[in-house]
Design a protein around this motif. Structure first.
Motif, mmCIF file in Angstrom:
data_model
loop_
_atom_site.group_PDB
_atom_site.id
_atom_site.type_symbol
_atom_site.label_atom_id
_atom_site.label_comp_id
_atom_site.label_asym_id
_atom_site.label_seq_id
_atom_site.Cartn_x
_atom_site.Cartn_y
_atom_site.Cartn_z
ATOM 1 N N HIS A 5 3.074 -1.740 4.391
ATOM 2 C CA HIS A 5 4.053 -0.662 4.233
ATOM 3 C C HIS A 5 5.470 -1.219 4.245
ATOM 4 N N LEU A 6 6.405 -0.397 3.807
ATOM 5 C CA LEU A 6 7.832 -0.685 3.913
ATOM 6 C C LEU A 6 8.569 0.636 4.057
ATOM 7 N N VAL A 7 9.464 0.716 5.044
ATOM 8 C CA VAL A 7 10.265 1.918 5.272
ATOM 9 C C VAL A 7 11.685 1.654 4.783
ATOM 10 N N LEU A 8 12.211 2.547 3.949
ATOM 11 C CA LEU A 8 13.562 2.430 3.406
ATOM 12 C C LEU A 8 14.363 3.656 3.813
ATOM 13 N N ASP A 24 0.819 -1.217 0.000
ATOM 14 C CA ASP A 24 0.000 0.000 0.000
ATOM 15 C C ASP A 24 0.850 1.264 0.000
ATOM 16 N N VAL A 25 1.879 1.310 0.868
ATOM 17 C CA VAL A 25 2.661 2.544 1.031
ATOM 18 C C VAL A 25 4.147 2.214 1.175
ATOM 19 N N ALA A 26 4.978 2.848 0.353
ATOM 20 C CA ALA A 26 6.431 2.807 0.538
ATOM 21 C C ALA A 26 6.851 4.134 1.149
ATOM 22 N N ILE A 27 7.608 4.080 2.225
ATOM 23 C CA ILE A 27 8.040 5.279 2.948
ATOM 24 C C ILE A 27 9.549 5.394 2.829
ATOM 25 N N VAL A 28 10.027 6.504 2.288
ATOM 26 C CA VAL A 28 11.457 6.722 2.111
ATOM 27 C C VAL A 28 11.932 7.652 3.219
ATOM 28 N N GLY A 29 12.679 7.106 4.164
ATOM 29 C CA GLY A 29 13.151 7.877 5.300
ATOM 30 C C GLY A 29 12.653 7.289 6.601
ATOM 31 N N ALA A 30 13.585 6.978 7.511
ATOM 32 C CA ALA A 30 13.226 6.344 8.781
ATOM 33 C C ALA A 30 13.478 7.268 9.950
ATOM 34 N N GLY A 31 13.218 8.562 9.745
ATOM 35 C CA GLY A 31 13.279 9.519 10.842
ATOM 36 C C GLY A 31 11.922 9.638 11.509
ATOM 37 N N PRO A 32 11.706 10.683 12.302
ATOM 38 C CA PRO A 32 10.439 10.849 13.017
ATOM 39 C C PRO A 32 9.210 10.826 12.109
ATOM 40 N N VAL A 70 17.538 4.487 -1.852
ATOM 41 C CA VAL A 70 16.637 4.481 -3.005
ATOM 42 C C VAL A 70 17.266 5.287 -4.133
ATOM 43 N N SER A 71 17.407 4.667 -5.300
ATOM 44 C CA SER A 71 18.064 5.330 -6.432
ATOM 45 C C SER A 71 17.078 5.880 -7.454
ATOM 46 N N SER A 72 15.866 5.326 -7.504
ATOM 47 C CA SER A 72 14.895 5.822 -8.487
ATOM 48 C C SER A 72 13.484 5.433 -8.077
ATOM 49 N N ILE A 73 12.521 6.256 -8.522
ATOM 50 C CA ILE A 73 11.097 5.969 -8.328
ATOM 51 C C ILE A 73 10.412 6.194 -9.664
ATOM 52 N N ASP A 74 9.845 5.155 -10.237
ATOM 53 C CA ASP A 74 9.161 5.244 -11.529
ATOM 54 C C ASP A 74 7.734 4.737 -11.377
ATOM 55 N N ARG A 75 6.852 5.323 -12.168
ATOM 56 C CA ARG A 75 5.458 4.890 -12.126
ATOM 57 C C ARG A 75 5.142 4.048 -13.354
ATOM 58 N N GLU A 76 4.569 2.862 -13.130
ATOM 59 C CA GLU A 76 4.234 1.947 -14.204
ATOM 60 C C GLU A 76 2.834 1.405 -13.979
ATOM 61 N N GLY A 133 17.563 -4.236 -3.921
ATOM 62 C CA GLY A 133 16.375 -4.797 -4.531
ATOM 63 C C GLY A 133 15.449 -3.721 -5.051
ATOM 64 N N GLU A 134 14.190 -4.054 -5.185
ATOM 65 C CA GLU A 134 13.193 -3.091 -5.621
ATOM 66 C C GLU A 134 11.856 -3.425 -4.963
ATOM 67 N N THR A 135 10.984 -2.424 -4.909
ATOM 68 C CA THR A 135 9.700 -2.556 -4.233
ATOM 69 C C THR A 135 8.617 -1.917 -5.087
ATOM 70 N N LEU A 136 7.470 -2.561 -5.180
ATOM 71 C CA LEU A 136 6.305 -1.995 -5.841
ATOM 72 C C LEU A 136 5.357 -1.444 -4.785
ATOM 73 N N ALA A 137 4.861 -0.233 -5.005
ATOM 74 C CA ALA A 137 3.984 0.402 -4.017
ATOM 75 C C ALA A 137 2.900 1.210 -4.707
ATOM 76 N N ARG A 138 1.738 1.240 -4.086
ATOM 77 C CA ARG A 138 0.618 2.013 -4.637
ATOM 78 C C ARG A 138 0.739 3.496 -4.295
ATOM 79 N N ARG A 139 1.383 3.805 -3.191
ATOM 80 C CA ARG A 139 1.614 5.185 -2.779
ATOM 81 C C ARG A 139 3.037 5.306 -2.240
ATOM 82 N N VAL A 140 3.605 6.520 -2.312
ATOM 83 C CA VAL A 140 4.959 6.764 -1.812
ATOM 84 C C VAL A 140 4.933 7.990 -0.904
ATOM 85 N N VAL A 141 5.525 7.870 0.267
ATOM 86 C CA VAL A 141 5.688 9.003 1.183
ATOM 87 C C VAL A 141 7.174 9.312 1.285
ATOM 88 N N LEU A 142 7.565 10.522 0.918
ATOM 89 C CA LEU A 142 8.958 10.959 1.026
ATOM 90 C C LEU A 142 9.145 11.662 2.365
#
Length: 365
Positions: free
Chosen positions: A194-197, A170-178, A259-265, A276-285
């Motif tokens: 979710h997945l936090v990177l 459902d959600v990929a989150i880039v950044g593991a701060g507060p 994370v090196s790239s975010i593309d929408r497909e 690796g890589e992750t597929l997500a429906r939404r991305v939170v930066l």
């Protein structure tokens, strides 16, 4: 006509009280105006990011904003109106706006002389790319309490995704701060996968602070785990607390993972990272603003002897160290290195230290 001696004494007492009050107010006004002049001389008149602006036609000079501000030298009442005194010390707390009884205060970014580049976001914190959202310091909110609140808020704005790709979370989150951890907790509360990177692992920007640096925050309620009730906590204690939260809530965290790239497909985002890589429906930066360091562009800066963060000052004991910069981070690094026994030279292009905490200047002196 005779006058009652008691009445005379009461009137005299009231006159003394009034004169004392007027004298105190006059001294307070003089000190406040001197503070404004001193801030201008020290280059503290420009706020670093989110800060209040005050509408003088609405302000009644009640001083509630001054009392609510966690920094005791940012706001003052001068000539019956609230004013920013040391704008550079504003941390974007926002309580001044909340408590103002006449709605005279608005929170804004940047000034006419010092702009702040932040992403253009909608009311739901969504960027111009549908499905990608921003929370925390990247969006201009560096205060931990505010970053946490934004991390929770951004997930609550997420509408059901249209993609039915069974391999996408459902959600990929880039950044593991507060902000990132708070967003993950909000996902857990709403039953969203979710997945936090994070390129450095748990902690985000906090991970880069020097050891024992105190991080100021205020109580805030976290989804799933409850109240985060800190007023003053060291960096090590805060990272330890986040580690406990991740375990307690069973958050999905990968780090170090850059994370090196975010593309929408086909309505799904593909995030590529170094393992690796992750597929997500939404991305939170929620990456913060540190990211890749700003470099000087001079020969030799790729040498192993050049560092862009300071974690263990003790490793530089008895060595000669050049610290480049004039902000709080530079002063704190120089002080920590000197305390650890290093021979330190602090180099700054300006003729004075601007937008730095007075406590850091006093320690440096």
């Amino acid at each position: 006509m005779s006058i009652d001696p008691t009445t005379v004494m009461v009137v005299a007492s009231l006159a003394i009280v009034a004169a004392t009050g007027i004298g105190f107010e006059n001294r307070r006004q003089r000190h406040a105006k001197k503070a404004v002049s001193r801030a201008a001389e020290m280059g503290l008149e420009d706020p670093p990011s989110l800060h209040p602006t005050i509408d003088p036609s609405r302000c009644i000079g009640c001083g509630s904003c001054v009392e609510a501000c966690p920094e005791d030298d940012v706001l003052r009442v001068i000539d019956g109106r609230a004013r920013l005194v040391n704008a550079a010390h504003c941390v974007g707390h926002g309580e001044c706006k909340t408590i103002c009884p006449t709605q005279a205060i608005e929170l804004v970014f940047g000034t006419a002389t010092r702009g702040v580049l932040v992403p253009l976001l909608g009311q739901d914190l969504q960027t111009s790319v549908p499905g990608i959202y921003v929370a925390g310091e990247l969006g201009g909110f560096g205060l931990i309490r505010t970053a946490v609140a934004q991390g929770v808020e951004v997930v609550r704005h997420l509408s059901p995704a249209t993609s039915r790709d069974p391999g996408a979370i459902d959600v990929a989150i880039v950044g593991a701060g507060p902000a990132g951890i708070a967003a993950a907790l909000a996902c857990r509360e709403r039953g969203m996968s979710h997945l936090v990177l994070d390129q450095d692992g748990l902690g985000g920007s906090v991970h880069h602070y020097p050891r024992r640096k105190l991080v100021m925050t205020a109580p805030v309620k976290l989804p799933v785990v409850g109240m985060m009730d800190f007023h003053e906590i060291s960096k090590e204690e805060l990272v330890s607390y986040w580690r406990h939260v991740v375990g307690q809530a069973d958050l999905k965290l990968r780090g170090p993972a850059r994370v090196s790239s975010i593309d929408r497909e086909n309505g799904v985002f593909r995030l590529k990272w170094d393992k690796g890589e992750t597929l997500a429906r939404r991305v939170v930066l929620a990456t913060g603003r540190r990211g890749s360091p700003r470099k000087l562009g001079i020969p030799g800066e790729e040498s192993p002897k050049v560092a862009y963060r300071l974690l263990e000052p003790e490793q530089f004991a008895a060595q000669r160290v050049l610290v480049v910069g004039g902000g709080n981070s530079a002063l704190e690094a120089a002080i920590s290195l000197a305390d650890a026994g290093a021979h330190v030279v602090l180099s700054y292009r300006g003729d004075r230290f601007a937008r730095v905490a007075p406590a850091n200047v006093r320690r440096l002196e």
